[in-house]
Design a protein around this motif. Structure first.
Motif, PDB file in Angstrom:
ATOM      1  N   ILE A 294      24.662  11.781 -50.925  1.00  0.00           N
ATOM      2  CA  ILE A 294      22.872  11.450 -51.519  1.00  0.00           C
ATOM      3  C   ILE A 294      22.144  12.032 -52.592  1.00  0.00           C
ATOM      4  CG2 ILE A 294      20.708  10.491 -50.759  1.00  0.00           C
ATOM      5  CD1 ILE A 294      22.404   9.285 -48.249  1.00  0.00           C
ATOM      6  N   ARG A 295      21.565  13.501 -51.716  1.00  0.00           N
ATOM      7  CA  ARG A 295      20.650  14.592 -51.858  1.00  0.00           C
ATOM      8  C   ARG A 295      21.307  15.740 -52.989  1.00  0.00           C
ATOM      9  NH1 ARG A 295      20.138  17.191 -46.161  1.00  0.00           N
ATOM     10  NH2 ARG A 295      17.797  16.270 -45.336  1.00  0.00           N
TER      11      ARG A 295
ATOM     12  N   ILE B  96      14.940  14.040 -50.644  1.00  0.00           N
ATOM     13  CA  ILE B  96      15.207  12.017 -50.497  1.00  0.00           C
ATOM     14  C   ILE B  96      15.096  11.753 -48.710  1.00  0.00           C
ATOM     15  CG2 ILE B  96      16.633  10.731 -50.494  1.00  0.00           C
ATOM     16  CD1 ILE B  96      15.178  12.087 -53.611  1.00  0.00           C
TER      17      ILE B  96
ATOM     18  N   GLY C  46      12.276   9.346 -51.647  1.00  0.00           N
ATOM     19  CA  GLY C  46      13.475   8.522 -51.661  1.00  0.00           C
ATOM     20  C   GLY C  46      12.346   7.229 -51.933  1.00  0.00           C
TER      21      GLY C  46
ATOM     22  N   THR D 162      20.358   1.742 -52.969  1.00  0.00           N
ATOM     23  CA  THR D 162      21.779   3.187 -53.225  1.00  0.00           C
ATOM     24  C   THR D 162      22.027   3.521 -51.935  1.00  0.00           C
ATOM     25  OG1 THR D 162      20.494   2.871 -55.381  1.00  0.00           O
ATOM     26  CG2 THR D 162      21.868   4.463 -54.998  1.00  0.00           C
TER      27      THR D 162
ATOM     28  N   ASP E 284      23.434  14.107 -55.292  1.00  0.00           N
ATOM     29  CA  ASP E 284      23.118  13.252 -56.668  1.00  0.00           C
ATOM     30  C   ASP E 284      21.540  12.860 -57.245  1.00  0.00           C
ATOM     31  OD1 ASP E 284      25.965  12.761 -56.694  1.00  0.00           O
ATOM     32  OD2 ASP E 284      26.226  10.821 -55.507  1.00  0.00           O
ATOM     33  N   PHE E 285      20.796  12.885 -55.373  1.00  0.00           N
ATOM     34  CA  PHE E 285      19.583  12.698 -56.535  1.00  0.00           C
ATOM     35  C   PHE E 285      18.422  13.546 -55.821  1.00  0.00           C
ATOM     36  CE2 PHE E 285      21.522   8.864 -55.004  1.00  0.00           C
ATOM     37  CZ  PHE E 285      22.093   8.040 -55.873  1.00  0.00           C
ATOM     38  N   ALA E 286      18.432  14.811 -55.392  1.00  0.00           N
ATOM     39  CA  ALA E 286      17.309  15.636 -55.227  1.00  0.00           C
ATOM     40  C   ALA E 286      17.641  16.903 -56.192  1.00  0.00           C
ATOM     41  CB  ALA E 286      17.171  15.338 -53.774  1.00  0.00           C
TER      42      ALA E 286
ATOM     43  N   LEU F 252      15.298   4.361 -55.210  1.00  0.00           N
ATOM     44  CA  LEU F 252      16.769   4.113 -53.924  1.00  0.00           C
ATOM     45  C   LEU F 252      17.337   3.737 -52.817  1.00  0.00           C
ATOM     46  CD1 LEU F 252      16.543   8.392 -55.108  1.00  0.00           C
ATOM     47  CD2 LEU F 252      17.444   6.976 -55.732  1.00  0.00           C
TER      48      LEU F 252
ATOM     49  N   THR G  18      27.950  16.996 -55.856  1.00  0.00           N
ATOM     50  CA  THR G  18      28.252  15.536 -56.277  1.00  0.00           C
ATOM     51  C   THR G  18      28.758  14.581 -55.278  1.00  0.00           C
ATOM     52  OG1 THR G  18      28.205  16.021 -58.015  1.00  0.00           O
ATOM     53  CG2 THR G  18      28.171  14.155 -58.055  1.00  0.00           C
TER      54      THR G  18
ATOM     55  N   HIS H  65      10.719   6.585 -55.449  1.00  0.00           N
ATOM     56  CA  HIS H  65      11.674   6.676 -56.898  1.00  0.00           C
ATOM     57  C   HIS H  65      13.277   4.913 -56.820  1.00  0.00           C
ATOM     58  CE1 HIS H  65      10.225  10.949 -56.921  1.00  0.00           C
ATOM     59  NE2 HIS H  65      10.348   9.888 -58.294  1.00  0.00           N
TER      60      HIS H  65
END
Length: 141
Positions: A101-102, A113, A12, A20, A104-106, A17, A98, A15
């Protein structure tokens, strides 16, 4: 008020993040009490994940969490632990909806993340491990 420990893992941080993720917690109206970007030692990582020491993936987990900087944080608010876990999503990112955090990003279980305390007891232990001079707030029932 209740406090919880949250850690953005090396993937995280790498990248970009951190901002965010912090914004999502602030949007939930949790208050950031402490934050520190740090590189974990193997000893710190082993203590943090001591409950997983007998798992076959333990050594890989320690190698991953010490592979780069993490953002260690303490968040505070009503039901902070449950609120943080809701923001974070399921451990397996593919099972996280969705909007989390996970979700959306992992994409992978072994680089998911973020970490968040799962109980008041683990929050207290983790806060003391990472921020020994901070006295955690207890939950008000």
């Amino acid at each position: 008020m209740e406090q919880t420990f949250v850690m953005i893992k090396p993937d995280g941080v790498q990248h970009g993040l951190v901002g965010t993720i912090i914004q999502r917690f602030e949007n939930k109206r949790l208050r950031l009490v402490r934050a520190e970007l740090r590189q974990l030692t193997v000893e710190q990582a082993k203590e943090h994940y001591r409950d997983l020491a007998t798992k076959p993936f333990f050594n890989d987990l320690i190698a991953f969490i010490t592979s780069g900087e993490v953002m260690a944080m303490v968040w505070e608010g009503p039901h902070a632990i449950k609120a943080a876990r809701s923001l974070i999503g399921a451990t397996n990112p593919l099972e996280s909806p969705t909007g989390t955090i996970r979700g959306d990003f992992a994409l992978e279980l072994d680089s998911n993340i973020i970490h968040g305390s799962d109980s008041l007891e683990s929050a207290e232990r983790e806060i003391q491990l990472f921020f020994p001079n901070l006295h955690p707030a207890k939950s008000v029932s």
